[in-house]
Design a protein around this motif. Structure first.
Motif, PDB file in Angstrom:
ATOM      1  N   CYS A  94     -15.584 -20.541   3.671  1.00  0.00           N
ATOM      2  CA  CYS A  94     -16.135 -19.586   2.698  1.00  0.00           C
ATOM      3  C   CYS A  94     -17.613 -19.847   2.446  1.00  0.00           C
ATOM      4  N   ALA A  95     -17.976 -21.110   2.327  1.00  0.00           N
ATOM      5  CA  ALA A  95     -19.380 -21.449   2.076  1.00  0.00           C
ATOM      6  C   ALA A  95     -20.252 -20.997   3.235  1.00  0.00           C
ATOM      7  N   ILE A  96     -19.824 -21.240   4.454  1.00  0.00           N
ATOM      8  CA  ILE A  96     -20.622 -20.842   5.619  1.00  0.00           C
ATOM      9  C   ILE A  96     -20.731 -19.322   5.694  1.00  0.00           C
ATOM     10  N   LEU A  97     -19.644 -18.616   5.439  1.00  0.00           N
ATOM     11  CA  LEU A  97     -19.689 -17.149   5.456  1.00  0.00           C
ATOM     12  C   LEU A  97     -20.611 -16.604   4.368  1.00  0.00           C
ATOM     13  N   LEU A  98     -20.567 -17.216   3.192  1.00  0.00           N
ATOM     14  CA  LEU A  98     -21.470 -16.779   2.120  1.00  0.00           C
ATOM     15  C   LEU A  98     -22.931 -17.011   2.491  1.00  0.00           C
ATOM     16  N   ILE A  99     -23.225 -18.139   3.080  1.00  0.00           N
ATOM     17  CA  ILE A  99     -24.602 -18.432   3.498  1.00  0.00           C
ATOM     18  C   ILE A  99     -25.042 -17.445   4.578  1.00  0.00           C
ATOM     19  N   ALA A 100     -24.152 -17.169   5.539  1.00  0.00           N
ATOM     20  CA  ALA A 100     -24.492 -16.234   6.617  1.00  0.00           C
ATOM     21  C   ALA A 100     -24.736 -14.837   6.054  1.00  0.00           C
ATOM     22  N   THR A 101     -23.903 -14.425   5.095  1.00  0.00           N
ATOM     23  CA  THR A 101     -24.060 -13.101   4.488  1.00  0.00           C
ATOM     24  C   THR A 101     -25.333 -13.058   3.631  1.00  0.00           C
ATOM     25  N   ALA A 102     -25.638 -14.153   2.938  1.00  0.00           N
ATOM     26  CA  ALA A 102     -26.856 -14.201   2.126  1.00  0.00           C
ATOM     27  C   ALA A 102     -28.092 -14.089   3.008  1.00  0.00           C
ATOM     28  N   TYR A 103     -28.039 -14.678   4.183  1.00  0.00           N
ATOM     29  CA  TYR A 103     -29.162 -14.578   5.110  1.00  0.00           C
ATOM     30  C   TYR A 103     -29.396 -13.116   5.501  1.00  0.00           C
ATOM     31  N   ILE A 104     -28.300 -12.406   5.792  1.00  0.00           N
ATOM     32  CA  ILE A 104     -28.431 -10.991   6.174  1.00  0.00           C
ATOM     33  C   ILE A 104     -28.930 -10.155   4.997  1.00  0.00           C
ATOM     34  N   ALA A 105     -28.437 -10.459   3.806  1.00  0.00           N
ATOM     35  CA  ALA A 105     -28.818  -9.671   2.629  1.00  0.00           C
ATOM     36  C   ALA A 105     -30.310  -9.813   2.303  1.00  0.00           C
ATOM     37  N   GLN A 106     -30.874 -10.969   2.512  1.00  0.00           N
ATOM     38  CA  GLN A 106     -32.287 -11.174   2.179  1.00  0.00           C
ATOM     39  C   GLN A 106     -33.222 -10.720   3.290  1.00  0.00           C
ATOM     40  N   SER A 107     -32.692 -10.535   4.494  1.00  0.00           N
ATOM     41  CA  SER A 107     -33.526 -10.141   5.628  1.00  0.00           C
ATOM     42  C   SER A 107     -33.728  -8.633   5.636  1.00  0.00           C
ATOM     43  N   SER A 108     -34.983  -8.219   5.714  1.00  0.00           N
ATOM     44  CA  SER A 108     -35.267  -6.778   5.664  1.00  0.00           C
ATOM     45  C   SER A 108     -35.112  -6.104   7.027  1.00  0.00           C
ATOM     46  N   ASN A 109     -35.316  -6.839   8.108  1.00  0.00           N
ATOM     47  CA  ASN A 109     -35.241  -6.183   9.410  1.00  0.00           C
ATOM     48  C   ASN A 109     -34.157  -6.770  10.334  1.00  0.00           C
ATOM     49  N   PHE A 110     -33.215  -7.514   9.779  1.00  0.00           N
ATOM     50  CA  PHE A 110     -32.084  -7.989  10.587  1.00  0.00           C
ATOM     51  C   PHE A 110     -30.821  -7.700   9.835  1.00  0.00           C
ATOM     52  N   PRO A 111     -29.826  -7.165  10.385  1.00  0.00           N
ATOM     53  CA  PRO A 111     -29.711  -6.625  11.743  1.00  0.00           C
ATOM     54  C   PRO A 111     -30.177  -5.177  11.777  1.00  0.00           C
ATOM     55  N   GLU A 112     -30.699  -4.798  12.905  1.00  0.00           N
ATOM     56  CA  GLU A 112     -31.163  -3.413  13.046  1.00  0.00           C
ATOM     57  C   GLU A 112     -30.020  -2.494  13.413  1.00  0.00           C
ATOM     58  N   THR A 113     -28.998  -3.035  14.098  1.00  0.00           N
ATOM     59  CA  THR A 113     -27.854  -2.202  14.505  1.00  0.00           C
ATOM     60  C   THR A 113     -26.556  -2.895  14.089  1.00  0.00           C
ATOM     61  N   THR A 114     -25.493  -2.118  14.113  1.00  0.00           N
ATOM     62  CA  THR A 114     -24.165  -2.660  13.822  1.00  0.00           C
ATOM     63  C   THR A 114     -23.752  -3.672  14.889  1.00  0.00           C
ATOM     64  N   PHE A 115     -24.175  -3.434  16.117  1.00  0.00           N
ATOM     65  CA  PHE A 115     -23.860  -4.342  17.209  1.00  0.00           C
ATOM     66  C   PHE A 115     -24.465  -5.728  16.942  1.00  0.00           C
ATOM     67  N   GLU A 116     -25.705  -5.770  16.481  1.00  0.00           N
ATOM     68  CA  GLU A 116     -26.335  -7.045  16.156  1.00  0.00           C
ATOM     69  C   GLU A 116     -25.575  -7.767  15.043  1.00  0.00           C
ATOM     70  N   CYS A 118     -22.361  -7.462  14.382  1.00  0.00           N
ATOM     71  CA  CYS A 118     -21.111  -7.967  14.964  1.00  0.00           C
ATOM     72  C   CYS A 118     -21.353  -9.238  15.776  1.00  0.00           C
ATOM     73  N   ILE A 119     -22.400  -9.246  16.575  1.00  0.00           N
ATOM     74  CA  ILE A 119     -22.741 -10.431  17.372  1.00  0.00           C
ATOM     75  C   ILE A 119     -23.066 -11.610  16.454  1.00  0.00           C
ATOM     76  N   TYR A 120     -23.803 -11.338  15.403  1.00  0.00           N
ATOM     77  CA  TYR A 120     -24.176 -12.380  14.451  1.00  0.00           C
ATOM     78  C   TYR A 120     -22.929 -13.023  13.842  1.00  0.00           C
ATOM     79  N   TYR A 121     -22.018 -12.181  13.323  1.00  0.00           N
ATOM     80  CA  TYR A 121     -20.800 -12.724  12.712  1.00  0.00           C
ATOM     81  C   TYR A 121     -19.899 -13.407  13.742  1.00  0.00           C
ATOM     82  N   LEU A 122     -19.893 -12.901  14.956  1.00  0.00           N
ATOM     83  CA  LEU A 122     -19.127 -13.549  16.018  1.00  0.00           C
ATOM     84  C   LEU A 122     -19.662 -14.970  16.264  1.00  0.00           C
ATOM     85  N   LEU A 123     -20.975 -15.098  16.334  1.00  0.00           N
ATOM     86  CA  LEU A 123     -21.575 -16.422  16.509  1.00  0.00           C
ATOM     87  C   LEU A 123     -21.278 -17.340  15.327  1.00  0.00           C
ATOM     88  N   VAL A 124     -21.325 -16.798  14.130  1.00  0.00           N
ATOM     89  CA  VAL A 124     -21.024 -17.602  12.940  1.00  0.00           C
ATOM     90  C   VAL A 124     -19.584 -18.100  12.995  1.00  0.00           C
TER      91      VAL A 124
END
Length: 150
Positions: A94-116, A118-124
């Motif tokens: 849960c902690a790792i998923l929250l950190i990964a989601t927080a990274y996406i939430a604060q980033s203005s230009n990542f991810p640009e597509t749904t595919f990115e 999905c790849i990001y969460y797959l890597l996480v």
């Protein structure tokens, strides 16, 4: 403590021998243990050597685990340790998923597509699985739990 162990061994050997309908002499003959030794073991007069116990356990079909003083306690502690490891693993996930989601939430230009995304969460998820696999394989979680209980 020693007398208790002798009594436990005495009870087990006698009950198992009678269960299998062996006389003391028959057990002595098939196991190559002297009749006097079997009599003394069943009376609880001696604490048999490990070799003798292994031989008796083979012929009388009982496990030496029940003679372990800590057998019941270790079984209970293994179950509780496994439970604690599972809870710690879930918290880590849960902690790792929250950190990964927080990274996406604060980033203005990542991810640009749904595919990115999905790849990001797959890597996480793959990284989390590898991390947990290594922690469980190396028993690092057990070590952490045992240190926290001490």
């Amino acid at each position: 403590m020693k007398k208790e162990r002798q009594q436990i061994i005495s009870t087990i050997v006698k009950e198992k021998r009678m269960e299998l309908k062996y006389t003391q002499q028959e057990l002595a003959d098939i196991s190559n243990i002297s009749l006097r030794s079997i009599q003394r073991i069943e009376k609880g007069e001696v604490n048999p050597r490990m070799h003798t116990l292994k031989t008796l356990s083979n012929y009388l079909n009982f496990s030496l685990d029940i003679l372990d003083e800590n057998y019941e306690n270790s079984t209970v502690s293994k179950k509780s340790s496994l439970y604690k490891e599972a809870i710690l693993s879930l918290i880590l996930l849960c902690a790792i998923l929250l950190i990964a989601t927080a990274y996406i939430a604060q980033s203005s230009n990542f991810p640009e597509t749904t595919f990115e995304l999905c790849i990001y969460y797959l890597l996480v998820v793959v990284l989390m699985a590898l991390a947990l696999f290594n922690l469980w394989k190396n028993k690092t979680l057990t070590t952490i739990i045992n240190k926290s209980n001490s």
